[in-house]
Write a protein that holds these residues in place. Structure first.
Motif, mmCIF file in Angstrom:
data_model
loop_
_atom_site.group_PDB
_atom_site.id
_atom_site.type_symbol
_atom_site.label_atom_id
_atom_site.label_comp_id
_atom_site.label_asym_id
_atom_site.label_seq_id
_atom_site.Cartn_x
_atom_site.Cartn_y
_atom_site.Cartn_z
ATOM 1 N N GLY A 79 0.832 -1.199 0.000
ATOM 2 C CA GLY A 79 0.000 0.000 0.000
ATOM 3 C C GLY A 79 0.863 1.243 0.000
ATOM 4 O O GLY A 79 2.078 1.191 -0.205
ATOM 5 N N GLY A 80 0.212 2.390 0.238
ATOM 6 C CA GLY A 80 0.936 3.648 0.284
ATOM 7 C C GLY A 80 1.244 4.205 -1.085
ATOM 8 O O GLY A 80 0.638 3.825 -2.092
ATOM 9 N N PHE A 81 2.229 5.112 -1.128
ATOM 10 C CA PHE A 81 2.543 5.869 -2.340
ATOM 11 C C PHE A 81 3.955 5.642 -2.875
ATOM 12 O O PHE A 81 4.308 6.217 -3.901
ATOM 13 C CB PHE A 81 2.415 7.375 -2.056
ATOM 14 N N PHE A 82 4.788 4.825 -2.202
ATOM 15 C CA PHE A 82 6.208 4.861 -2.517
ATOM 16 C C PHE A 82 6.822 3.489 -2.728
ATOM 17 O O PHE A 82 6.434 2.516 -2.088
ATOM 18 C CB PHE A 82 6.979 5.568 -1.392
ATOM 19 N N ILE A 83 7.812 3.471 -3.612
ATOM 20 C CA ILE A 83 8.680 2.315 -3.801
ATOM 21 C C ILE A 83 10.096 2.738 -3.420
ATOM 22 O O ILE A 83 10.560 3.826 -3.779
ATOM 23 C CB ILE A 83 8.614 1.805 -5.250
ATOM 24 N N TRP A 84 10.771 1.875 -2.680
ATOM 25 C CA TRP A 84 12.107 2.145 -2.157
ATOM 26 C C TRP A 84 13.100 1.286 -2.921
ATOM 27 O O TRP A 84 12.932 0.081 -3.031
ATOM 28 C CB TRP A 84 12.133 1.811 -0.676
ATOM 29 N N VAL A 85 14.094 1.938 -3.468
ATOM 30 C CA VAL A 85 15.105 1.241 -4.251
ATOM 31 C C VAL A 85 16.460 1.399 -3.570
ATOM 32 O O VAL A 85 16.890 2.527 -3.280
ATOM 33 C CB VAL A 85 15.179 1.781 -5.692
ATOM 34 N N THR A 86 17.099 0.283 -3.306
ATOM 35 C CA THR A 86 18.466 0.288 -2.789
ATOM 36 C C THR A 86 19.415 0.029 -3.950
ATOM 37 O O THR A 86 19.326 -1.002 -4.627
ATOM 38 C CB THR A 86 18.645 -0.771 -1.689
ATOM 39 N N LEU A 87 20.310 0.971 -4.180
ATOM 40 C CA LEU A 87 21.256 0.899 -5.280
ATOM 41 C C LEU A 87 22.527 0.173 -4.847
ATOM 42 O O LEU A 87 22.775 0.009 -3.644
ATOM 43 C CB LEU A 87 21.601 2.323 -5.740
ATOM 44 N N PRO A 88 23.340 -0.268 -5.778
ATOM 45 C CA PRO A 88 24.642 -0.827 -5.400
ATOM 46 C C PRO A 88 25.401 0.161 -4.505
ATOM 47 O O PRO A 88 25.278 1.383 -4.659
ATOM 48 C CB PRO A 88 25.334 -1.029 -6.749
ATOM 49 N N ALA A 89 26.188 -0.366 -3.592
ATOM 50 C CA ALA A 89 26.826 0.460 -2.565
ATOM 51 C C ALA A 89 27.677 1.580 -3.150
ATOM 52 O O ALA A 89 27.803 2.657 -2.543
ATOM 53 C CB ALA A 89 27.677 -0.428 -1.657
ATOM 54 N N GLN A 90 28.245 1.375 -4.329
ATOM 55 C CA GLN A 90 29.133 2.383 -4.912
ATOM 56 C C GLN A 90 28.396 3.511 -5.617
ATOM 57 O O GLN A 90 29.017 4.484 -6.071
ATOM 58 C CB GLN A 90 30.124 1.736 -5.894
ATOM 59 N N ILE A 91 27.069 3.429 -5.701
ATOM 60 C CA ILE A 91 26.274 4.442 -6.398
ATOM 61 C C ILE A 91 25.716 5.458 -5.398
ATOM 62 O O ILE A 91 25.074 5.101 -4.412
ATOM 63 C CB ILE A 91 25.115 3.804 -7.191
ATOM 64 N N ASP A 92 25.968 6.727 -5.667
ATOM 65 C CA ASP A 92 25.429 7.830 -4.875
ATOM 66 C C ASP A 92 24.138 8.287 -5.548
ATOM 67 O O ASP A 92 24.155 8.749 -6.701
ATOM 68 C CB ASP A 92 26.446 8.969 -4.821
ATOM 69 N N ALA A 93 23.008 8.163 -4.845
ATOM 70 C CA ALA A 93 21.712 8.506 -5.444
ATOM 71 C C ALA A 93 21.631 9.984 -5.822
ATOM 72 O O ALA A 93 20.941 10.344 -6.781
ATOM 73 C CB ALA A 93 20.582 8.147 -4.485
ATOM 74 N N HIS A 94 22.342 10.831 -5.078
ATOM 75 C CA HIS A 94 22.346 12.254 -5.430
ATOM 76 C C HIS A 94 23.011 12.472 -6.779
ATOM 77 O O HIS A 94 22.539 13.284 -7.596
ATOM 78 C CB HIS A 94 23.052 13.063 -4.346
ATOM 79 N N GLN A 95 24.087 11.755 -7.053
ATOM 80 C CA GLN A 95 24.739 11.857 -8.352
ATOM 81 C C GLN A 95 23.836 11.327 -9.464
ATOM 82 O O GLN A 95 23.800 11.885 -10.562
ATOM 83 C CB GLN A 95 26.066 11.100 -8.329
ATOM 84 N N LEU A 96 23.101 10.264 -9.182
ATOM 85 C CA LEU A 96 22.135 9.752 -10.155
ATOM 86 C C LEU A 96 21.074 10.802 -10.463
ATOM 87 O O LEU A 96 20.674 10.985 -11.614
ATOM 88 C CB LEU A 96 21.484 8.472 -9.624
ATOM 89 N N LEU A 97 20.622 11.499 -9.428
ATOM 90 C CA LEU A 97 19.630 12.556 -9.598
ATOM 91 C C LEU A 97 20.172 13.662 -10.509
ATOM 92 O O LEU A 97 19.462 14.159 -11.393
ATOM 93 C CB LEU A 97 19.249 13.127 -8.231
ATOM 94 N N LEU A 98 21.434 14.026 -10.314
ATOM 95 C CA LEU A 98 22.032 15.102 -11.109
ATOM 96 C C LEU A 98 22.340 14.656 -12.542
ATOM 97 O O LEU A 98 22.175 15.432 -13.486
ATOM 98 C CB LEU A 98 23.319 15.580 -10.437
ATOM 99 N N GLN A 99 22.766 13.423 -12.701
ATOM 100 C CA GLN A 99 23.254 12.964 -14.000
ATOM 101 C C GLN A 99 22.163 12.553 -14.967
ATOM 102 O O GLN A 99 22.323 12.697 -16.188
ATOM 103 C CB GLN A 99 24.228 11.786 -13.816
ATOM 104 N N ASN A 100 21.015 12.029 -14.446
ATOM 105 C CA ASN A 100 20.052 11.474 -15.405
ATOM 106 C C ASN A 100 19.307 12.560 -16.173
ATOM 107 O O ASN A 100 18.964 12.381 -17.325
ATOM 108 C CB ASN A 100 19.091 10.510 -14.709
ATOM 109 N N GLY A 101 19.041 13.701 -15.539
ATOM 110 C CA GLY A 101 18.479 14.845 -16.248
ATOM 111 C C GLY A 101 17.033 14.738 -16.669
ATOM 112 O O GLY A 101 16.441 15.713 -17.132
ATOM 113 N N LYS A 102 16.410 13.563 -16.523
ATOM 114 C CA LYS A 102 15.049 13.370 -17.022
ATOM 115 C C LYS A 102 14.035 13.046 -15.936
ATOM 116 O O LYS A 102 12.833 13.214 -16.141
ATOM 117 C CB LYS A 102 15.033 12.227 -18.047
ATOM 118 N N VAL A 103 14.516 12.556 -14.790
ATOM 119 C CA VAL A 103 13.620 12.056 -13.751
ATOM 120 C C VAL A 103 14.057 12.611 -12.401
ATOM 121 O O VAL A 103 15.247 12.571 -12.059
ATOM 122 C CB VAL A 103 13.636 10.512 -13.684
ATOM 123 N N THR A 104 13.103 13.119 -11.628
ATOM 124 C CA THR A 104 13.406 13.527 -10.261
ATOM 125 C C THR A 104 12.868 12.482 -9.290
ATOM 126 O O THR A 104 11.893 11.783 -9.574
ATOM 127 C CB THR A 104 12.783 14.894 -9.923
#
Length: 394
Positions: A321-346
């Motif tokens: 239920g609820g509104f959210f899906i939680w994704v755990t990335l590989p340990a070497q991936i910084d989600a903030h960098q993914l946010l900055l680099q992908n450019g299409k999705v927030t």
């Protein structure tokens, strides 16, 4: 020149401000918001409720009212918490609030001095962290397990540190989507009484269950007045109404009432009357069933495309239920960098959701406020960018 700001007030930019900014960007696909689907707001019925109640009310309709809010709506909420949450409350135990967020803020104001201990789940809702941070507490982070917070870790913490407040979202937790087990709800209520801290049970997603069985609230196991439950109409009717409620023992409600009189004095009577009329004229259960069918489909769509497009190293939640899906990335991936680099999705990257550990390799994705086509495109874009980042890191 203005005088210096209070030392308690943080001059850092609010994380909530970043959330709303990302959520309102038109040129990108936003998985950042916790927005309900606008097309499901019962606008016509709410409009009719406002006109009907206003037309039939007297001049007193626009007058000051009780600090606790409109009695008729509070009575409906009382019936609701009796029947669905097995809370044995009385009318004097219920206060209407301007969304559940106000309830968090009032409780933080009432209890916290600088340095006081606050336990939060790791990760947790950013709005609660913002409400607590301005009071300058000492945060203690308890990790989340599949069935809610780690009770053993909590008990160890309680044996070593004085705690005033514990904040939890037991149903479809924001941001992970997990649910606290029945045994942990019972034990948490016992621990609150034993160690003398207050549990803030934030429960805005309870009605949005797509599978499984409802569980009693933590408050239903409270024998000593150490649990406060917060509810909201934001996710089931409309967030713009800014109407929620707080259930606590009467003695605490009286203290909160005194505090509130120094703030906004009372909730909006006009909005409360409008909601009360809506609930009298419409079948809320049927409305929620429609919401759940719609959101279940969106959730299943996002899980499907995340599993299709994200690298196999990612861990993807599948909440009931609820509104959210939680994704755990590989340990070497910084989600903030993914946010900055992908450019299409927030989305909401995880570092600001962990009060102490600041973990960086997770992201919270919202499925309720985007179309199925946007879900597919957004998941593919995230997957492509993640694949590039993993290749670069190899």
């Amino acid at each position: 020149m203005l005088p210096n700001l209070s030392q308690r007030f943080s001059q850092q930019k609010s994380g909530l401000d970043d959330l709303f900014t990302m959520s309102n960007q038109q040129e990108v696909i936003s998985f950042a918001a916790g927005y309900p689907a606008s097309e499901l707001f019962p606008k016509e019925q709410l409009d009719q409720a406002f006109v009907s109640r206003s037309k039939n009310a007297g001049q007193q309709y626009y007058q000051y009212g009780s600090v606790l809010g409109v009695d008729s709506l509070r009575k409906k909420i009382l019936t609701y918490v009796h029947s669905t949450q097995t809370i044995q409350a009385k009318l004097a135990d219920i206060m209407l609030t301007q969304g559940a967020q106000q309830g968090i803020s009032l409780l933080a104001d009432l209890f916290l001095d600088v340095g006081d201990g606050v336990v939060v789940e790791g990760p947790t809702y950013i709005g609660a962290l913002e409400a607590f941070k301005v009071r300058k507490p000492t945060f203690y982070e308890v990790q989340l397990q599949a069935d809610g917070l780690d009770i053993e870790q909590l008990e160890t913490l309680l044996s070593k540190h004085p705690i005033k407040l514990l904040y939890t979202i037991p149903n479809f937790q924001n941001p992970t989507g997990c649910c606290m087990s029945l045994a942990k709800r019972q034990r948490l209520a016992q621990l609150a009484s034993q160690y003398g801290f207050l549990v803030i049970e934030d429960d805005p997603y309870r009605e949005l269950r797509y599978a499984g069985q409802d569980l009693p609230s933590i408050k239903s196991f409270d024998k000593a007045g150490n649990v406060v439950t917060l509810g909201s109409f934001s996710k089931i009717l409309s967030p713009a109404l800014r109407m929620g409620w707080l259930v606590a023992d009467e003695a605490l409600i009286k203290q909160l009432s005194n505090l509130r009189l120094a703030n906004d004095c009372q909730p909006s009577n006009v909005v409360a009357e409008m909601i009360d009329q809506y609930l009298s004229d419409n079948d809320l259960v049927k409305h929620i069933q429609n919401l759940n069918r719609f959101y279940k489909d969106k959730k299943e769509t996002m899980v499907k495309y995340l599993k299709r497009y994200l690298p196999k190293e990612c861990q993807i939640s599948d909440p009931d239920g609820g509104f959210f899906i939680w994704v755990t990335l590989p340990a070497q991936i910084d989600a903030h960098q993914l946010l900055l680099q992908n450019g299409k999705v927030t989305f909401i990257e995880s570092s600001g959701l962990f009060a102490v550990s600041g973990q960086k390799n997770h992201m919270r994705l919202n499925f309720s406020g985007v179309s199925k086509q946007q879900i597919k495109q957004g998941c593919q874009a995230l997957g492509d960018c993640l694949a590039e980042m993993l290749h670069a890191a190899a």
